[in-house]
Design a protein around this motif. Sequence first.
Motif, PDB file in Angstrom:
ATOM      1  N   ILE A  37      -8.731   5.274  -1.497  1.00  0.00           N
ATOM      2  CA  ILE A  37      -8.407   3.834  -1.509  1.00  0.00           C
ATOM      3  C   ILE A  37      -9.729   3.095  -1.343  1.00  0.00           C
ATOM      4  CG2 ILE A  37      -7.147   1.999  -0.273  1.00  0.00           C
ATOM      5  CD1 ILE A  37      -5.644   4.390   1.176  1.00  0.00           C
ATOM      6  N   SER A  38      -9.944   2.041  -2.114  1.00  0.00           N
ATOM      7  CA  SER A  38     -11.169   1.276  -1.814  1.00  0.00           C
ATOM      8  C   SER A  38     -10.810   0.013  -1.047  1.00  0.00           C
ATOM      9  CB  SER A  38     -12.004   1.011  -3.068  1.00  0.00           C
ATOM     10  OG  SER A  38     -11.714  -0.244  -3.603  1.00  0.00           O
ATOM     11  N   ILE A  39     -11.758  -0.399  -0.222  1.00  0.00           N
ATOM     12  CA  ILE A  39     -11.545  -1.532   0.691  1.00  0.00           C
ATOM     13  C   ILE A  39     -12.435  -2.678   0.223  1.00  0.00           C
ATOM     14  CG2 ILE A  39     -11.468  -2.206   3.152  1.00  0.00           C
ATOM     15  CD1 ILE A  39      -9.795   0.336   2.406  1.00  0.00           C
ATOM     16  N   ASN A  40     -11.856  -3.868   0.219  1.00  0.00           N
ATOM     17  CA  ASN A  40     -12.538  -5.058  -0.302  1.00  0.00           C
ATOM     18  C   ASN A  40     -12.568  -6.160   0.750  1.00  0.00           C
ATOM     19  OD1 ASN A  40     -12.738  -4.386  -3.314  1.00  0.00           O
ATOM     20  ND2 ASN A  40     -10.590  -3.962  -2.857  1.00  0.00           N
ATOM     21  N   PRO A  41     -13.441  -7.158   0.560  1.00  0.00           N
ATOM     22  CA  PRO A  41     -13.378  -8.307   1.471  1.00  0.00           C
ATOM     23  C   PRO A  41     -11.989  -8.947   1.526  1.00  0.00           C
ATOM     24  CG  PRO A  41     -15.428  -8.369   0.223  1.00  0.00           C
ATOM     25  CD  PRO A  41     -14.629  -7.234  -0.350  1.00  0.00           C
ATOM     26  N   VAL A  42     -11.233  -8.907   0.413  1.00  0.00           N
ATOM     27  CA  VAL A  42      -9.900  -9.538   0.455  1.00  0.00           C
ATOM     28  C   VAL A  42      -8.943  -8.774   1.384  1.00  0.00           C
ATOM     29  CG1 VAL A  42      -8.921  -8.378  -1.592  1.00  0.00           C
ATOM     30  CG2 VAL A  42      -8.110 -10.660  -0.962  1.00  0.00           C
ATOM     31  N   ASP A  43      -9.173  -7.484   1.582  1.00  0.00           N
ATOM     32  CA  ASP A  43      -8.342  -6.723   2.535  1.00  0.00           C
ATOM     33  C   ASP A  43      -8.549  -7.295   3.941  1.00  0.00           C
ATOM     34  OD1 ASP A  43      -8.847  -5.102   0.193  1.00  0.00           O
ATOM     35  OD2 ASP A  43      -8.128  -3.348   1.258  1.00  0.00           O
ATOM     36  N   ASP A  67      -6.324  -0.961  -4.166  1.00  0.00           N
ATOM     37  CA  ASP A  67      -7.150  -0.097  -5.039  1.00  0.00           C
ATOM     38  C   ASP A  67      -6.900   1.375  -4.766  1.00  0.00           C
ATOM     39  OD1 ASP A  67      -8.417  -2.304  -6.093  1.00  0.00           O
ATOM     40  OD2 ASP A  67     -10.262  -2.043  -4.929  1.00  0.00           O
ATOM     41  N   ILE A  68      -6.366   2.079  -5.764  1.00  0.00           N
ATOM     42  CA  ILE A  68      -6.066   3.495  -5.516  1.00  0.00           C
ATOM     43  C   ILE A  68      -6.574   4.416  -6.627  1.00  0.00           C
ATOM     44  CG2 ILE A  68      -4.004   3.094  -4.115  1.00  0.00           C
ATOM     45  CD1 ILE A  68      -2.341   3.795  -6.717  1.00  0.00           C
ATOM     46  N   ALA A  69      -6.785   5.673  -6.226  1.00  0.00           N
ATOM     47  CA  ALA A  69      -6.922   6.767  -7.191  1.00  0.00           C
ATOM     48  C   ALA A  69      -6.086   7.910  -6.630  1.00  0.00           C
ATOM     49  CB  ALA A  69      -8.378   7.190  -7.328  1.00  0.00           C
ATOM     50  N   ALA A 124     -13.113   3.400  -6.185  1.00  0.00           N
ATOM     51  CA  ALA A 124     -14.103   2.323  -6.011  1.00  0.00           C
ATOM     52  C   ALA A 124     -14.165   1.411  -7.237  1.00  0.00           C
ATOM     53  CB  ALA A 124     -15.474   2.936  -5.740  1.00  0.00           C
ATOM     54  N   ALA A 125     -13.910   1.992  -8.425  1.00  0.00           N
ATOM     55  CA  ALA A 125     -14.098   1.239  -9.683  1.00  0.00           C
ATOM     56  C   ALA A 125     -12.796   0.555 -10.112  1.00  0.00           C
ATOM     57  CB  ALA A 125     -14.601   2.179 -10.765  1.00  0.00           C
ATOM     58  N   THR A 126     -12.219  -0.217  -9.206  1.00  0.00           N
ATOM     59  CA  THR A 126     -10.943  -0.880  -9.500  1.00  0.00           C
ATOM     60  C   THR A 126     -11.125  -2.393  -9.331  1.00  0.00           C
ATOM     61  OG1 THR A 126     -10.312  -0.228  -7.266  1.00  0.00           O
ATOM     62  CG2 THR A 126      -9.498   1.155  -9.044  1.00  0.00           C
ATOM     63  N   LEU A 127     -10.696  -2.978  -8.196  1.00  0.00           N
ATOM     64  CA  LEU A 127     -10.813  -4.439  -8.036  1.00  0.00           C
ATOM     65  C   LEU A 127     -12.255  -4.931  -8.256  1.00  0.00           C
ATOM     66  CD1 LEU A 127      -9.105  -6.663  -5.351  1.00  0.00           C
ATOM     67  CD2 LEU A 127     -11.523  -6.939  -5.822  1.00  0.00           C
ATOM     68  N   VAL A 308     -14.951   3.324   0.856  1.00  0.00           N
ATOM     69  CA  VAL A 308     -13.746   4.023   0.397  1.00  0.00           C
ATOM     70  C   VAL A 308     -13.128   4.791   1.564  1.00  0.00           C
ATOM     71  CG1 VAL A 308     -12.990   5.945  -1.094  1.00  0.00           C
ATOM     72  CG2 VAL A 308     -14.454   4.137  -2.026  1.00  0.00           C
ATOM     73  N   VAL A 309     -11.798   4.854   1.565  1.00  0.00           N
ATOM     74  CA  VAL A 309     -11.040   5.617   2.573  1.00  0.00           C
ATOM     75  C   VAL A 309     -10.332   6.756   1.833  1.00  0.00           C
ATOM     76  CG1 VAL A 309      -9.002   5.475   4.062  1.00  0.00           C
ATOM     77  CG2 VAL A 309     -10.775   3.709   4.186  1.00  0.00           C
TER      78      VAL A 309
END
Length: 311
Positions: A37-43, A67-69, A124-127, A308-309
């Motif tokens: 899962i990627s983590i963003n400022p919006v999270d 954001d997932i893979a 990571a390559a999502t949002l 990333v988590v």
Amino acid sequence: MKAIILKDFGGVEQLELTEVPVPVIGEGEVLVQVKAISINPVDVKTRAGKGAAGQLKDQKPMILGWDIAGVVTESQSEEFQVGDEVFGMVNFPGVGKAYAEYVAAPADQLALKPEDIHFESAAAATLAALTPWQAFSDHGRLRAGQRVLIHAAAGGVGHFAVQFARHIGAYVIGTGSAENKEFVMGLGANEFIDYTTQRFEDVVRDIDFVLDTRGGDYIERSLQVIKKGGTIVSINSSANDGVQEKAKAKGVFGKSMMVQSSGEDMQHIASLLEEGALRAEVSKVFPFGQMAEAHQAIETGKTRGKVVVIF
Ligand SMILES: NC(=O)c1ccc[n+]([C@@H]2O[C@H](COP(=O)([O-])OP(=O)(O)OC[C@H]3O[C@@H](n4cnc5c(N)ncnc54)[C@H](OP(=O)(O)O)[C@@H]3O)[C@@H](O)[C@H]2O)c1
């Protein structure tokens, strides 16, 4: 299944690892067993009651993340079969519920993960990748030979933006602090401005396109360096009110944007990753149980590339 629920809007202590039922998928959806899962400022903003909190507040329980893979374990779609490895940004802007072992995702928001790309890099390559992709193709049109200024070029959005802009054939100028100069130039930037020692408006001019990741006074300052007829796309929605009007007054096309889930755009991103024209910088990886630490890393505002988590 394991999930991290948000007990209430607030600090990281509101994130709680617990058990919840596996989601039930509907027509056109797939169930994805999440690997990263990627983590963003919006999270972080949403956790604190801003960002997408309005959409999340009526959910019980509230589960953050977009954001997932991962791997498809059930499919009610034509696009994907059980066993396919996929990645994407789920239901943004909206409710993605990505902080979980399994996520129900519309198939048309995902793409197949290229075989040689790790789940961490794919997540990571999502949002953060979709944002500059959509900024350069839908909201403004960046063309070969144009001069583009990318603020926070070492960050999640910025580091993908530099690579897309270079791929398009633009002349790329990135801002960041000195310790990120080598990193940003290595991504293909032509020039780097250390914002801690130089004001960008003193050293650049004749810019065709600004990707403004900051907002606030970065809008007025950026407008000083953009050519008439140029473009500014501003993405920090908590600090970019009035960008359109301010730009118009200077003969510039101004736009505030919000990234949208799109399987079609994800497929372009997948192709670029596969060709080696794009890479995700994952600077920090946390286990699922350390979601709070992942949020705290993003809160520093200083992370390089992506956080990333993993499961
Ligand atoms: N509207 C949308 O659809 C959308 C989509 C994505 C993101 N966003 C927003 O865009 C912003 C950026 O997102 P992100 O994921 O790229 O954030 P991020 O990864 O957290 O950005 C961190 C980077 O910002 C750099 N930075 C900090 N202050 C800077 C400054 N004054 N000048 C230049 N660089 C600076 C840091 O570099 P140094 O360590 O070198 O300082 C660091 O590498 C956030 O506000 C986010 O919410 C909006």
